[in-house]
Design a protein around this motif. Structure first.
Motif, PDB file in Angstrom:
ATOM      1  N   GLU A  79      20.208  85.526  54.395  1.00 11.41           N
ATOM      2  CA  GLU A  79      20.444  84.831  55.651  1.00 11.41           C
ATOM      3  C   GLU A  79      20.711  85.823  56.776  1.00 11.41           C
ATOM      4  N   GLY A  80      20.142  85.529  57.955  1.00 12.25           N
ATOM      5  CA  GLY A  80      20.369  86.348  59.138  1.00 12.25           C
ATOM      6  C   GLY A  80      21.186  85.603  60.168  1.00 12.25           C
ATOM      7  N   PRO A  81      21.357  86.183  61.362  1.00 13.03           N
ATOM      8  CA  PRO A  81      22.144  85.534  62.420  1.00 13.03           C
ATOM      9  C   PRO A  81      21.589  84.155  62.760  1.00 13.03           C
ATOM     10  N   GLY A  82      22.509  83.206  62.942  1.00 11.87           N
ATOM     11  CA  GLY A  82      22.093  81.874  63.330  1.00 11.87           C
ATOM     12  C   GLY A  82      21.373  81.108  62.250  1.00 11.87           C
ATOM     13  N   GLY A  83      21.549  81.502  60.973  1.00 15.32           N
ATOM     14  CA  GLY A  83      20.883  80.802  59.891  1.00 15.32           C
ATOM     15  C   GLY A  83      19.406  81.079  59.782  1.00 15.32           C
ATOM     16  N   THR A  84      18.972  82.220  60.282  1.00 12.89           N
ATOM     17  CA  THR A  84      17.563  82.590  60.208  1.00 12.89           C
ATOM     18  C   THR A  84      17.274  83.285  58.876  1.00 12.89           C
ATOM     19  N   GLU A  85      16.004  83.439  58.597  1.00 12.86           N
ATOM     20  CA  GLU A  85      15.562  84.071  57.360  1.00 12.86           C
ATOM     21  C   GLU A  85      15.275  85.552  57.601  1.00 12.86           C
ATOM     22  N   LEU A  86      15.847  86.398  56.762  1.00 15.18           N
ATOM     23  CA  LEU A  86      15.595  87.832  56.849  1.00 15.18           C
ATOM     24  C   LEU A  86      14.539  88.224  55.823  1.00 15.18           C
ATOM     25  N   PRO A  87      13.443  88.843  56.224  1.00 13.19           N
ATOM     26  CA  PRO A  87      12.450  89.311  55.250  1.00 13.19           C
ATOM     27  C   PRO A  87      13.068  90.346  54.306  1.00 13.19           C
ATOM     28  N   VAL A  88      12.580  90.398  53.097  1.00 11.45           N
ATOM     29  CA  VAL A  88      13.118  91.292  52.071  1.00 11.45           C
ATOM     30  C   VAL A  88      12.342  92.605  52.086  1.00 11.45           C
ATOM     31  N   THR A  89      13.076  93.725  52.126  1.00 11.03           N
ATOM     32  CA  THR A  89      12.451  95.049  52.131  1.00 11.03           C
ATOM     33  C   THR A  89      12.908  95.907  50.956  1.00 11.03           C
ATOM     34  N   ARG A  90      13.861  95.436  50.189  1.00  9.89           N
ATOM     35  CA  ARG A  90      14.393  96.215  49.077  1.00  9.89           C
ATOM     36  C   ARG A  90      14.322  95.393  47.780  1.00  9.89           C
ATOM     37  N   ALA A  91      14.638  96.038  46.669  1.00 12.34           N
ATOM     38  CA  ALA A  91      14.654  95.343  45.390  1.00 12.34           C
ATOM     39  C   ALA A  91      15.552  94.110  45.479  1.00 12.34           C
ATOM     40  N   PHE A  92      15.099  92.995  44.927  1.00 14.37           N
ATOM     41  CA  PHE A  92      15.730  91.715  45.190  1.00 14.37           C
ATOM     42  C   PHE A  92      15.704  90.866  43.935  1.00 14.37           C
ATOM     43  N   ALA A  93      16.785  90.135  43.701  1.00 14.45           N
ATOM     44  CA  ALA A  93      16.806  89.221  42.556  1.00 14.45           C
ATOM     45  C   ALA A  93      17.696  88.040  42.861  1.00 14.45           C
ATOM     46  N   PHE A  94      17.267  86.842  42.430  1.00 13.32           N
ATOM     47  CA  PHE A  94      18.111  85.662  42.573  1.00 13.32           C
ATOM     48  C   PHE A  94      17.717  84.649  41.507  1.00 13.32           C
ATOM     49  N   VAL A  95      18.716  83.912  41.027  1.00 13.80           N
ATOM     50  CA  VAL A  95      18.466  82.824  40.084  1.00 13.80           C
ATOM     51  C   VAL A  95      19.445  81.710  40.394  1.00 13.80           C
ATOM     52  N   THR A  96      18.964  80.499  40.318  1.00 10.96           N
ATOM     53  CA  THR A  96      19.849  79.357  40.522  1.00 10.96           C
ATOM     54  C   THR A  96      20.987  79.421  39.513  1.00 10.96           C
ATOM     55  N   PRO A  97      22.247  79.317  39.940  1.00 17.56           N
ATOM     56  CA  PRO A  97      23.376  79.449  39.011  1.00 17.56           C
ATOM     57  C   PRO A  97      23.289  78.447  37.879  1.00 17.56           C
ATOM     58  N   ALA A  98      23.670  78.878  36.690  1.00 15.98           N
ATOM     59  CA  ALA A  98      23.639  78.012  35.512  1.00 15.98           C
ATOM     60  C   ALA A  98      24.565  76.817  35.685  1.00 15.98           C
ATOM     61  N   GLY A  99      25.645  77.014  36.437  1.00 14.85           N
ATOM     62  CA  GLY A  99      26.595  75.914  36.619  1.00 14.85           C
ATOM     63  C   GLY A  99      26.188  74.942  37.702  1.00 14.85           C
ATOM     64  N   ALA A 100      25.104  75.214  38.408  1.00 16.27           N
ATOM     65  CA  ALA A 100      24.681  74.320  39.491  1.00 16.27           C
ATOM     66  C   ALA A 100      23.162  74.226  39.533  1.00 16.27           C
ATOM     67  N   PRO A 101      22.546  73.754  38.451  1.00 17.42           N
ATOM     68  CA  PRO A 101      21.086  73.646  38.449  1.00 17.42           C
ATOM     69  C   PRO A 101      20.611  72.511  39.359  1.00 17.42           C
ATOM     70  N   LEU A 102      19.334  72.531  39.679  1.00 13.30           N
ATOM     71  CA  LEU A 102      18.740  71.421  40.411  1.00 13.30           C
ATOM     72  C   LEU A 102      18.529  70.256  39.448  1.00 13.30           C
TER      73      LEU A 102
END
Length: 524
Positions: A47-70
């Motif tokens: 997240e960037g200023p004002g709720g904007t999207e920041l492009p990714v330039t470095r190694a990145f990882a994310f997973v939906t938390p096991a305790g809060a699946p969709l």
């Protein structure tokens, strides 16, 4: 409603990281997970200023938390997504075999550099289909389903389980590029592989869903800076700047441009990578050195021990000083620095030079002070008692800094008279004459002080008057130590009239002619 998923992990992913070593999310998925049902509403980018999207330039990882699946059991296929019309929820998984998804969830990812991508759908309760789409770079929330191109598809596990795209033994290996945006679409497998209309039937599976993404930028020289941002070949991870150029002091400025490559500093001019150094006492003032005596006098000192008051240029990191003989030695960068002048048995001017060096161009300044170790002299003194009381005449001299003051003391050392002639630095005279008339107490000692603080104490000796009983003792105003004897009615010359202090002897003069005067008693 659009939703930005905050807390994405920017991680340096080791090329051997297996599928079991999932990164831990920093934030839970949005509470209203139904938002994932709408295309282009959720981004995994930071997240960037004002709720904007920041492009990714470095190694990145994310997973939906096991305790809060969709929970996709109520998700739908939205207009423009249906395979029967636009084929944006299906793909060919094998020659002659298609797979379609209903109850679809959408996640967006926008890399700003080229790299390798791995995405995975974790659906332990139902058979899922995952499709990876791409579209030319577009602002988050403004994309259109009609621009999507199917890139990859996964529907390998015929039962409940996980679907993965871009994994080479657990390492991201699907090439993705800057200038494109990628959308992960996950849904339950439709009942028919030939009839897309079945994707809207109530028996389309859904349930607990987690989406994982891993991204590793292309980095051919292994310095940790993506190739698309790397301006230098080679370099070790952690020892390069943001442009991928060697930066051993880690101040952000490449060693080739760094004026101080081994000391971290300010990369901006005029420092050019050198330390800014300590803040000067007066940042807006001129470069300055001032010699100050221990008593605070800026012009004269009786002691070789003095203080240097410094004001250095911003950016200076060191200083050296010299007594003007060219032999410099280091001094600390501080407001007041103790210093010793070159000694001398006589009074002389002394100079100190200071040179400041560092990130800014070398600057220097100098100052002088009078070193006066010699006490003043009482060249002449004349003490006599007259009709008006004790009269004292003094002639004082000094060889350099000048006569500052004199004090007259009684037999007990108490002050009975005195005079301050000047202030230090105001040009005290080397020769001073002074008189004290009509003192009730006999003076015993005169203390003379020069502008450098040197004292001279002299015992005063009274002179006996040689005047006869009918004569009055009269002191000279022009010559210390001279007195005259005159009787009432005596005639005197014009030069005598000018020289003597008649009123002090309670006398006055009556003009007889332009050259002759008669002595008379002073009538009060």
């Amino acid at each position: 409603m659009r939703r930005l998923l905050t807390g994405a992990l920017l991680l340096p992913l080791a090329l051997g990281m297996g599928m079991g070593a999932l990164p831990t999310a920093l934030a839970d998925a949005p509470a209203d997970s139904v938002t994932y049902d709408t295309f282009d509403s959720v981004t995994y980018n930071p997240e960037g200023p004002g709720g904007t999207e920041l492009p990714v330039t470095r190694a990145f990882a994310f997973v939906t938390p096991a305790g809060a699946p969709l929970d996709t059991t109520s998700f739908t296929v939205q207009p423009g997504e249906a395979a029967a019309v636009d084929n944006h929820n299906g793909c060919v998984v094998a020659p002659g075999e298609a797979a379609y998804a209903g109850r679809t969830a959408w996640v967006r990812f926008d890399p700003a550099v080229d790299g390798q991508l791995l995405v995975r759908a974790i659906t332990p309760g139902y058979d899922s289909v995952m499709v990876l789409h791409q579209t030319p770079d577009v602002t988050w929330g403004q994309a259109d389903l009609s621009t999507l191109q199917n890139t990859e598809c996964a529907s390998n596990d015929p039962d409940a389980g996980n679907e993965t795209i871009g994994s080479c033994n657990g390492v991201p290996c699907l090439p993705v590029g800057a200038g494109l945006v990628y959308y992960m679409q996950v849904g339950g497998r439709c009942p028919s592989s030939t009839d897309p209309s079945t994707c809207t039937r109530p028996d389309v599976p859904g349930g607990s869903t987690r989406i994982e993404i891993r991204f590793v930028p292309d980095d051919s020289d292994g310095d940790g800076v993506p190739d698309t941002e790397d301006q230098c070949v080679g370099g070790l991870p952690g020892d390069v700047n943001a442009a991928g150029c060697p930066d051993q002091d880690h101040d952000g400025l490449a060693d080739t441009d760094d004026a101080c490559p081994t000391a971290a500093g300010n990369p901006d001019p005029p420092f050019d990578g050198c330390p800014e150094g300590p803040v000067p006492p007066d940042p807006d003032g001129p470069v300055d050195v001032t010699i100050v005596a221990l008593d605070g006098d800026r012009f004269n000192t009786q002691d070789v021990r003095v203080n240097l008051r410094l004001n250095w240029p911003q950016g200076a990191t060191s200083a050296v000083a010299s007594n003007g003989d060219g032999a410099f030695r280091p001094i600390p960068l501080q407001a007041v620095v103790p210093w010793e002048l070159e000694p001398s048995p006589k009074s002389e001017s002394r100079e100190v030079k200071v040179v400041f060096s560092g990130a800014v161009p070398t600057e220097r300044d100098r100052d002088t002070i009078t070193l006066d170790p010699v006490a003043p002299r009482l060249a002449e003194s004349f003490l006599v008692r007259t009709a008006s009381g004790w009269n004292l005449a003094l002639k004082m001299t000094d060889d350099r800094s000048g006569v500052l003051r004199v004090r007259v003391l009684d037999g007990a050392g108490g002050s009975i008279a005195g005079r301050v002639f000047c202030s230090p630095g105001s040009g005290c005279r080397l020769v001073r004459e002074d008189r004290f008339k009509g003192l009730d107490t006999r003076p015993r000692t005169a203390v003379v002080q020069d502008a450098a603080g040197n004292d001279r104490r002299v015992r005063l000796v009274a002179r006996q008057s040689s005047c006869s009983g009918n004569e009055r003792t009269v002191l000279s105003k022009l010559n210390v130590g001279r007195l005259g004897c005159f009787f009432v009615g005596e005639r005197v010359t014009r030069s005598e009239a000018r020289e003597y202090d008649w009123a002090d002897a309670e006398l006055r003069l009556k003009r007889l002619s332009t050259r002759r005067f008669r002595v008379q008693r002073l009538v009060s």
